[in-house]
Scaffold this active site. Structure first.
Site, PDB file in Angstrom:
ATOM      1  N   SER A 296       0.873  -1.179   0.000  1.00  0.00           N
ATOM      2  CA  SER A 296       0.000   0.000   0.000  1.00  0.00           C
ATOM      3  C   SER A 296       0.903   1.220   0.000  1.00  0.00           C
ATOM      4  CB  SER A 296      -0.857   0.007   1.268  1.00  0.00           C
ATOM      5  OG  SER A 296      -1.418   1.285   1.485  1.00  0.00           O
TER       6      SER A 296
ATOM      7  N   TYR B 150      -2.185  -1.317  10.409  1.00  0.00           N
ATOM      8  CA  TYR B 150      -2.151  -1.457   8.946  1.00  0.00           C
ATOM      9  C   TYR B 150      -0.825  -0.930   8.393  1.00  0.00           C
ATOM     10  CZ  TYR B 150      -3.846  -1.058   4.075  1.00  0.00           C
ATOM     11  OH  TYR B 150      -4.006  -1.172   2.716  1.00  0.00           O
TER      12      TYR B 150
HETATM   13  P1  NAD Z   1     -11.278  -5.959  -0.517  1.00  0.00           P
HETATM   14  O1  NAD Z   1     -11.840  -5.776   0.845  1.00  0.00           O
HETATM   15  O2  NAD Z   1     -12.190  -5.916  -1.678  1.00  0.00           O
HETATM   16  O3  NAD Z   1     -10.446  -7.288  -0.609  1.00  0.00           O
HETATM   17  C1  NAD Z   1      -9.719  -7.850   0.456  1.00  0.00           C
HETATM   18  C2  NAD Z   1      -9.764  -9.346   0.297  1.00  0.00           C
HETATM   19  O4  NAD Z   1      -8.998  -9.959   1.350  1.00  0.00           O
HETATM   20  C3  NAD Z   1     -11.188  -9.907   0.375  1.00  0.00           C
HETATM   21  O5  NAD Z   1     -11.359 -10.836  -0.658  1.00  0.00           O
HETATM   22  C4  NAD Z   1     -11.209 -10.596   1.731  1.00  0.00           C
HETATM   23  O6  NAD Z   1     -12.100 -11.688   1.788  1.00  0.00           O
HETATM   24  C5  NAD Z   1      -9.769 -11.058   1.832  1.00  0.00           C
HETATM   25  N1  NAD Z   1      -9.406 -11.407   3.190  1.00  0.00           N
HETATM   26  C6  NAD Z   1      -9.583 -10.675   4.322  1.00  0.00           C
HETATM   27  N2  NAD Z   1      -9.173 -11.374   5.385  1.00  0.00           N
HETATM   28  C7  NAD Z   1      -8.723 -12.574   4.925  1.00  0.00           C
HETATM   29  C8  NAD Z   1      -8.176 -13.720   5.533  1.00  0.00           C
HETATM   30  N3  NAD Z   1      -7.996 -13.799   6.862  1.00  0.00           N
HETATM   31  N4  NAD Z   1      -7.826 -14.773   4.757  1.00  0.00           N
HETATM   32  C9  NAD Z   1      -8.010 -14.723   3.416  1.00  0.00           C
HETATM   33  N5  NAD Z   1      -8.529 -13.648   2.778  1.00  0.00           N
HETATM   34  C10 NAD Z   1      -8.875 -12.592   3.521  1.00  0.00           C
HETATM   35  O7  NAD Z   1     -10.168  -4.817  -0.650  1.00  0.00           O
HETATM   36  P2  NAD Z   1      -9.085  -4.555  -1.790  1.00  0.00           P
HETATM   37  O8  NAD Z   1      -9.019  -3.111  -1.954  1.00  0.00           O
HETATM   38  O9  NAD Z   1      -9.304  -5.418  -2.960  1.00  0.00           O
HETATM   39  O10 NAD Z   1      -7.756  -5.004  -1.027  1.00  0.00           O
HETATM   40  C11 NAD Z   1      -6.849  -5.947  -1.573  1.00  0.00           C
HETATM   41  C12 NAD Z   1      -5.444  -5.631  -1.062  1.00  0.00           C
HETATM   42  O11 NAD Z   1      -5.045  -4.357  -1.570  1.00  0.00           O
HETATM   43  C13 NAD Z   1      -5.346  -5.533   0.451  1.00  0.00           C
HETATM   44  O12 NAD Z   1      -4.136  -6.119   0.877  1.00  0.00           O
HETATM   45  C14 NAD Z   1      -5.318  -4.038   0.705  1.00  0.00           C
HETATM   46  O13 NAD Z   1      -4.651  -3.685   1.885  1.00  0.00           O
HETATM   47  C15 NAD Z   1      -4.545  -3.577  -0.517  1.00  0.00           C
HETATM   48  N6  NAD Z   1      -4.741  -2.150  -0.823  1.00  0.00           N
HETATM   49  C16 NAD Z   1      -5.931  -1.691  -1.324  1.00  0.00           C
HETATM   50  C17 NAD Z   1      -6.055  -0.338  -1.612  1.00  0.00           C
HETATM   51  C18 NAD Z   1      -7.301   0.245  -2.189  1.00  0.00           C
HETATM   52  O14 NAD Z   1      -7.348   1.477  -2.330  1.00  0.00           O
HETATM   53  N7  NAD Z   1      -8.290  -0.527  -2.543  1.00  0.00           N
HETATM   54  C19 NAD Z   1      -4.987   0.519  -1.374  1.00  0.00           C
HETATM   55  C20 NAD Z   1      -3.814   0.018  -0.856  1.00  0.00           C
HETATM   56  C21 NAD Z   1      -3.691  -1.342  -0.592  1.00  0.00           C
END
Ligand code: NAD
Length: 260
Positions: free
Chosen positions: A145, A158
């Site tokens: 991130s 986080y």
């Molecule tokens: P999201 O909430 O749509 O997806 C997160 C996924 O992680 C979901 O499928 C959830 O079921 C899964 N998950 C959560 N806990 C879990 C566990 N214990 N075991 C297995 N799976 C688990 O959000 P996203 O935005 O798609 O996030 C995906 C990644 O991207 C994350 O690591 C998040 O920190 C990172 N991220 C996202 C953003 C953003 O702006 N969307 C920015 C920076 C980083």
């Protein structure tokens, strides 16, 4: 041009939603066999798999909580057994947790965020490396991130997890480099997914967010997914040990665009 992942065997964690879903779809469209992990969204995962199979993709769903060391390791070894190996691991699963100033944080919640975002990635990487090291081949991509580098009030677990994951990437890249294995991080900025719906779903918080992005808009998960497909492909054969930011210049201190 789409990446060519023909014949590659990939595992994507947290693949039933947001970035993970689009990464799964992009890797499959690029020719990879994809095992995609879900935690609790069984129906959603099955409907994604069904949709991809209709288009000729070779995909399987894998239920596991990545923060459970036994279940995470079993998931990776299951895919190795099923497909005879693993070429690509995308450690994507993550949560940002509940807002809490550090001195008010609930300790169980604080630890849970670290366990999912950092320990889980380590457990999966460790198991994949046991196979990749003797084969002298493989790619591990960790989704970090912009908060691997930008502090974020109320989300200390986080930021700590993502900064730790970035250093895990660099350390494993150093360890596994002599075996021809690439390890890298992709750091998304603000990408429109369910994780930040509370921000983009509200005009006031969206306006505040956009002021933090020099490029003036949120990213789309397809933009991250396309970058992932390139980074895990042989076209990126000399990229390892570093973080690629996909963030519309969010890490570039947008406030300084008004003078310093
Ligand atoms: P999201 O909430 O749509 O997806 C997160 C996924 O992680 C979901 O499928 C959830 O079921 C899964 N998950 C959560 N806990 C879990 C566990 N214990 N075991 C297995 N799976 C688990 O959000 P996203 O935005 O798609 O996030 C995906 C990644 O991207 C994350 O690591 C998040 O920190 C990172 N991220 C996202 C953003 C953003 O702006 N969307 C920015 C920076 C980083």
């Amino acid at each position: 041009m789409a990446a060519d992942l023909t014949g590659k065997r990939a595992l994507v964690t947290g693949g039933s939603s947001g970035l993970g879903e689009d990464i799964t779809r992009e890797l499959a469209a690029s020719g990879a066999k994809v095992g995609f992990n879900y935690h609790s969204e069984k129906n959603k995962a099955e409907s994604i798999a069904e949709d991809l199979k209709k288009n000729g993709a070779d995909v399987i769903t894998m239920q596991a909580d990545v923060s459970d060391r036994t279940l995470a390791a079993e998931m990776v070894s299951d895919i190795i057994e099923k497909w005879g190996g693993i070429d690509i691991l995308v450690n994507n699963a993550g949560i940002d947790g509940r807002y809490a100033l550090s001195w008010e944080a609930d300790l169980d919640e604080w630890e849970r965020v670290i366990k999912i975002n950092l320990f889980g990635q380590f457990y999966c990487a460790r198991e994949a490396l046991k196979y990749m090291i003797p084969k002298k081949s493989g790619v591990i991509l960790n989704i970090t991130s912009v908060h691997e580098t930008i502090p974020w009030t109320g989300y200390s677990s986080y930021t700590v997890a993502k900064a730790g994951l970035s250093m895990l990437t660099k350390t494993i890249a150093q360890e596994a480099g002599p075996f021809g294995i690439r390890v890298l991080s992709l750091a998304p900025g603000a990408i429109k997914t369910p994780i930040n719906k509370n921000v983009w779903g509200n005009p006031d918080t969206l306006k505040d967010l956009l002021e933090k992005i020099p490029f003036g808009r949120m990213g789309e998960s397809s933009e991250v997914a396309r970058t992932v497909a390139f980074l895990v492909s042989d076209a990126a054969s000399y990229i390892t040990g570093s973080t690629i930011f996909v963030d519309g210049a969010m890490v570039d201190y947008a406030d300084f665009s008004h003078g310093g």
